[in-house]
Design a protein around this motif. Structure first.
Motif, PDB file in Angstrom:
ATOM      1  N   THR A   1       0.748  -1.163   0.022  1.00 31.45           N
ATOM      2  CA  THR A   1       0.077   0.145  -0.022  1.00 31.45           C
ATOM      3  C   THR A   1       1.056   1.095   0.199  1.00 31.45           C
ATOM      4  OG1 THR A   1      -1.819  -1.064   1.207  1.00 31.45           O
ATOM      5  CG2 THR A   1      -1.741   1.229   1.234  1.00 31.45           C
ATOM      6  N   THR A   2       1.886   1.251   0.947  1.00 27.84           N
ATOM      7  CA  THR A   2       2.816   2.755   0.968  1.00 27.84           C
ATOM      8  C   THR A   2       3.351   2.650  -0.422  1.00 27.84           C
ATOM      9  OG1 THR A   2       4.536   1.185   2.177  1.00 27.84           O
ATOM     10  CG2 THR A   2       2.867   2.627   3.564  1.00 27.84           C
ATOM     11  N   SER A   3       3.781   1.658  -1.106  1.00 32.69           N
ATOM     12  CA  SER A   3       4.524   1.480  -2.433  1.00 32.69           C
ATOM     13  C   SER A   3       3.687   2.514  -3.340  1.00 32.69           C
ATOM     14  CB  SER A   3       5.340   0.219  -2.726  1.00 32.69           C
ATOM     15  OG  SER A   3       4.037  -0.583  -3.273  1.00 32.69           O
TER      16      SER A   3
ATOM     17  N   HIS B   1       7.004   6.872   5.268  1.00 39.71           N
ATOM     18  CA  HIS B   1       5.984   5.855   5.547  1.00 39.71           C
ATOM     19  C   HIS B   1       6.172   4.653   4.908  1.00 39.71           C
ATOM     20  CE1 HIS B   1       3.568   9.123   7.029  1.00 39.71           C
ATOM     21  NE2 HIS B   1       2.873   8.457   7.852  1.00 39.71           N
ATOM     22  N   MET B   2       6.650   4.616   3.861  1.00 37.33           N
ATOM     23  CA  MET B   2       7.132   3.366   2.990  1.00 37.33           C
ATOM     24  C   MET B   2       8.666   2.750   3.740  1.00 37.33           C
ATOM     25  SD  MET B   2       7.204   1.478   0.251  1.00 37.33           S
ATOM     26  CE  MET B   2       7.862  -0.245   0.737  1.00 37.33           C
ATOM     27  N   MET B   3       9.480   3.656   4.215  1.00 34.34           N
ATOM     28  CA  MET B   3      10.596   3.267   5.037  1.00 34.34           C
ATOM     29  C   MET B   3      10.042   2.485   6.385  1.00 34.34           C
ATOM     30  SD  MET B   3      13.421   5.987   4.012  1.00 34.34           S
ATOM     31  CE  MET B   3      14.809   5.147   4.923  1.00 34.34           C
TER      32      MET B   3
ATOM     33  N   ALA C   1       7.780  -5.432  -7.673  1.00 31.54           N
ATOM     34  CA  ALA C   1       8.474  -6.587  -6.810  1.00 31.54           C
ATOM     35  C   ALA C   1       7.565  -7.212  -5.624  1.00 31.54           C
ATOM     36  CB  ALA C   1       9.655  -6.317  -6.284  1.00 31.54           C
ATOM     37  N   LEU C   2       7.046  -6.073  -4.897  1.00 33.83           N
ATOM     38  CA  LEU C   2       6.015  -6.629  -3.769  1.00 33.83           C
ATOM     39  C   LEU C   2       4.861  -7.341  -4.351  1.00 33.83           C
ATOM     40  CD1 LEU C   2       6.545  -3.234  -1.445  1.00 33.83           C
ATOM     41  CD2 LEU C   2       7.408  -5.798  -1.467  1.00 33.83           C
ATOM     42  N   ASN C   3       4.351  -6.793  -5.664  1.00 38.97           N
ATOM     43  CA  ASN C   3       3.067  -7.493  -5.867  1.00 38.97           C
ATOM     44  C   ASN C   3       3.555  -8.911  -6.430  1.00 38.97           C
ATOM     45  OD1 ASN C   3       0.557  -5.996  -6.502  1.00 38.97           O
ATOM     46  ND2 ASN C   3       1.895  -4.634  -7.351  1.00 38.97           N
ATOM     47  N   PHE C   4       4.682  -9.002  -6.961  1.00 38.44           N
ATOM     48  CA  PHE C   4       5.026 -10.566  -7.042  1.00 38.44           C
ATOM     49  C   PHE C   4       5.113 -11.407  -5.698  1.00 38.44           C
ATOM     50  CE2 PHE C   4       8.821 -13.452  -7.230  1.00 38.44           C
ATOM     51  CZ  PHE C   4       8.254 -14.441  -7.932  1.00 38.44           C
ATOM     52  N   ARG C   5       5.879 -10.695  -4.747  1.00 36.77           N
ATOM     53  CA  ARG C   5       5.907 -11.484  -3.458  1.00 36.77           C
ATOM     54  C   ARG C   5       4.608 -11.730  -2.880  1.00 36.77           C
ATOM     55  NH1 ARG C   5       9.320 -14.250  -2.884  1.00 36.77           N
ATOM     56  NH2 ARG C   5       9.003 -14.350  -0.653  1.00 36.77           N
ATOM     57  N   LYS C   6       3.402 -10.753  -3.006  1.00 35.48           N
ATOM     58  CA  LYS C   6       2.264 -11.068  -2.707  1.00 35.48           C
ATOM     59  C   LYS C   6       1.436 -12.119  -3.313  1.00 35.48           C
ATOM     60  CE  LYS C   6      -1.190  -9.694  -0.062  1.00 35.48           C
ATOM     61  NZ  LYS C   6      -0.925  -9.995   1.677  1.00 35.48           N
ATOM     62  N   SER C   7       1.747 -12.513  -4.598  1.00 27.75           N
ATOM     63  CA  SER C   7       1.227 -13.322  -5.504  1.00 27.75           C
ATOM     64  C   SER C   7       1.572 -14.637  -4.978  1.00 27.75           C
ATOM     65  CB  SER C   7       1.430 -12.995  -6.842  1.00 27.75           C
ATOM     66  OG  SER C   7       2.867 -13.519  -7.237  1.00 27.75           O
TER      67      SER C   7
END
Length: 207
Positions: free
Chosen positions: A54-56, A149-151, A198-204
């Motif tokens: 979300t923050t990304s 907030h991302m960090m 990259a985070l979407n890939f991790r989430k998948s």
């Protein structure tokens, strides 16, 4: 009379066994308390992937907004980007997608456990930390807030950086600052998009 005595003795024996069993169970519970779920004592909580995702997305929007604002007064295009690409995208791909044990030439990890999620989050945090100091000089509080907030999502003990007061610069200095801001924003635009993918890939992989 003998039958009654035997019955009493039998019941007494049963009560004794029951009492002994209860005491043994209580002693076992005291000696070995039930373990509760959650991280062991003293271990830092891991980053929440959904929150990071979300923050990304917020970071991507903040970078695009800052870039659009700068382009109103400065010709900021991809031509202005630094020739020595910092290879942020390559570092994130390695940490979050391919993994440590992936074979040379492979595109993605073969299994979910090939990628160390802590290494992935830590790598993104380290890269963003590198640009945090630069962003403080941009007079872009929304962008700085999104980066912070991302960090913080990546590392819960990250301290929020305050936006310093804006200082006017001479014309020549302003051009140099705008050029530097343009280059950094273009890098951040690519970086934020890479982080989100990259985070979407991790989430998948959690599905």
């Amino acid at each position: 009379m003998a039958k009654l005595s035997a019955t009493i003795t039998s019941r007494a024996g049963s009560w004794f066994l029951l009492a002994f069993f209860c005491l043994s169970l209580l002693s076992s519970l005291v000696a070995h308390p039930a373990r509760t779920k959650g991280p062991p004592t003293g271990e830092k909580p891991t980053a929440n992937l959904s929150v990071c995702l979300t923050t990304s997305a917020h970071l991507m929007k903040a970078v695009d907004d800052s870039l659009h604002h700068l382009q109103k007064t400065f010709n900021c295009t991809m031509v202005q980007i630094l020739l020595n690409n910092p290879n942020n995208e390559e570092k994130i791909q390695e940490a979050c997608v391919r993994g440590k044990s992936s074979k040379p030439g492979s595109c993605i990890a073969e299994a979910n456990d090939v990628v160390d999620q802590a290494w992935c989050m830590g790598s993104i945090y380290t890269i963003l930390k590198h640009y945090e100091v630069e962003i403080k000089t941009f007079n872009a509080p929304n962008l700085l807030n999104a980066v912070n907030h991302m960090m913080q999502a990546l590392k819960t003990d990250h301290k929020i950086t305050e936006q310093p007061a804006s200082i006017p610069h001479p014309l020549k200095k302003r051009y140099e600052n705008d050029l530097n801001q343009c280059q950094i924003l273009l890098i951040l635009q690519q970086l934020s998009q890479t982080i989100n993918r990259a985070l979407n890939f991790r989430k998948s992989l959690e599905i």
